[in-house]
Design a protein around this motif. Sequence first.
Motif, short mmCIF file in Angstrom:
data_model
loop_
_atom_site.label_atom_id
_atom_site.label_comp_id
_atom_site.label_asym_id
_atom_site.label_seq_id
_atom_site.Cartn_x
_atom_site.Cartn_y
_atom_site.Cartn_z
N VAL A 43 115.70 103.46 65.17
CA VAL A 43 114.69 104.47 64.89
C VAL A 43 115.30 105.84 65.22
CG1 VAL A 43 112.38 105.34 65.43
CG2 VAL A 43 112.82 102.87 65.41
N ILE A 44 115.28 106.73 64.23
CA ILE A 44 115.96 108.02 64.35
C ILE A 44 114.96 109.16 64.23
CG2 ILE A 44 117.76 109.50 63.38
CD1 ILE A 44 119.04 106.99 62.18
N HIS A 45 115.02 110.05 65.20
CA HIS A 45 114.24 111.29 65.13
C HIS A 45 115.20 112.41 64.73
CE1 HIS A 45 111.67 114.64 65.79
NE2 HIS A 45 112.17 114.99 66.96
N ALA A 46 115.10 112.86 63.49
CA ALA A 46 115.93 113.94 62.98
C ALA A 46 115.04 115.14 62.68
CB ALA A 46 116.67 113.50 61.73
N GLU A 100 108.77 109.16 70.68
CA GLU A 100 109.13 108.45 71.90
C GLU A 100 109.70 107.07 71.60
OE1 GLU A 100 105.81 108.39 74.54
OE2 GLU A 100 105.60 110.57 74.58
N SER A 101 109.48 106.58 70.39
CA SER A 101 110.03 105.28 69.99
C SER A 101 111.46 105.41 69.44
CB SER A 101 109.14 104.63 68.93
OG SER A 101 109.14 105.42 67.72
N CYS A 108 100.44 116.96 64.69
CA CYS A 108 101.83 116.92 65.15
C CYS A 108 102.74 116.78 63.93
CB CYS A 108 102.06 115.76 66.10
SG CYS A 108 103.76 115.64 66.71
N GLN A 109 103.74 117.61 63.83
CA GLN A 109 104.61 117.63 62.67
C GLN A 109 105.84 116.74 62.81
OE1 GLN A 109 103.72 119.44 59.88
NE2 GLN A 109 101.83 119.78 61.05
N LYS A 110 105.94 116.00 63.89
CA LYS A 110 107.15 115.20 64.13
C LYS A 110 107.06 113.84 63.44
CE LYS A 110 107.78 117.52 68.57
NZ LYS A 110 107.89 117.37 70.03
N TYR A 111 108.25 113.27 63.16
CA TYR A 111 108.30 111.97 62.48
C TYR A 111 109.64 111.31 62.76
CZ TYR A 111 110.43 115.26 59.19
OH TYR A 111 111.18 116.27 58.64
N VAL A 112 109.72 110.04 62.39
CA VAL A 112 110.95 109.26 62.61
C VAL A 112 111.30 108.51 61.33
CG1 VAL A 112 110.56 108.99 65.09
CG2 VAL A 112 109.67 107.26 63.51
#
Length: 302
Positions: free
Chosen positions: A217-220, A241-242, A291-295
């Motif tokens: 799982v990558i958070h870019a 967080e994952s 929240c604008q974050k994603y993985v």
Amino acid sequence: MDNINCDSSDDSSVEEIDIKPIRPVARSRPPQQQTGVNKARSPARSLSPNSVLNVSGDHASIKRCLDNYSSNNSSVAPFPSVVPLNVGGIKYVTRLSTLKKYPDSMLAALFSGRYQVDKDAEGNFFLDSNGILFGYLLEFLRNGLMPPKEQSVPLYREASYYGLHELVEKLHYMPPVVCLLVKEAHKSQFPNYEDVKEEVIKVAMETATFTKMGEVVIHAFRNEFVSKVNTFNPKHGCIIESANVTIGPWDAPVDEEVFIKCLENDLREDGFNVKPHEPKKKCRYYHGQSCQKYVYRLQILL
């Protein structure tokens, strides 16, 4: 990068060189004579061309390398006009003028008479380099001949190391070198790309222990997310967080999808069986602002 044709089909117009390697000669160092003069040691292979874009043969690098072996203006015995060489166990004989054809190169500096080059047990001057590649390098110095396409990338590194800029410039336009330079330039847009790639492979190995399917799982993120409302809770149990691996931010005008595709293609070229990545998974948190974050989830079959 995907549109570049990196086909390595034979080019009948290129003359191949028949180089026959021989058994490496055991290297022994002749006893040093107590002359009271400190001779400069050879800087051969003190610069390692690990990356195509990290060209070690520029003038500044050559000067730094050779300065490390300075002998306070002391000199060594002059080289003979015909020089016997042992390059990584392969023997060559060439004229001194051939080795010094391009005065600004590190190869010319090595045989300038200002530095001591080691000799093998038979008295041949020893260079700790790839002997087969050095043969192509010599043919360029002698006759201006270019190598076969399949040798262009490793010879590019070798020519860069020895500071033979004339050969480097010609190799710039051979298809395999063009492909590699474009690929390296593409990857260089992302911070610590090689470290991130290595971490992805390590995580895939760990998660593939039981199923042989390595999941990462990558958070870019290209830009840092900044909340615009006071009610936004930064500790909301975000999906990132994952993530096993995180990369970002970066200044290049390419988005996260380009990074994931770049990583996928790079891993496939290395021989990994990579499944097409799934669409990005967004965080579901909302409190005055979403929240604008994603993985991304990447899967490698090991």
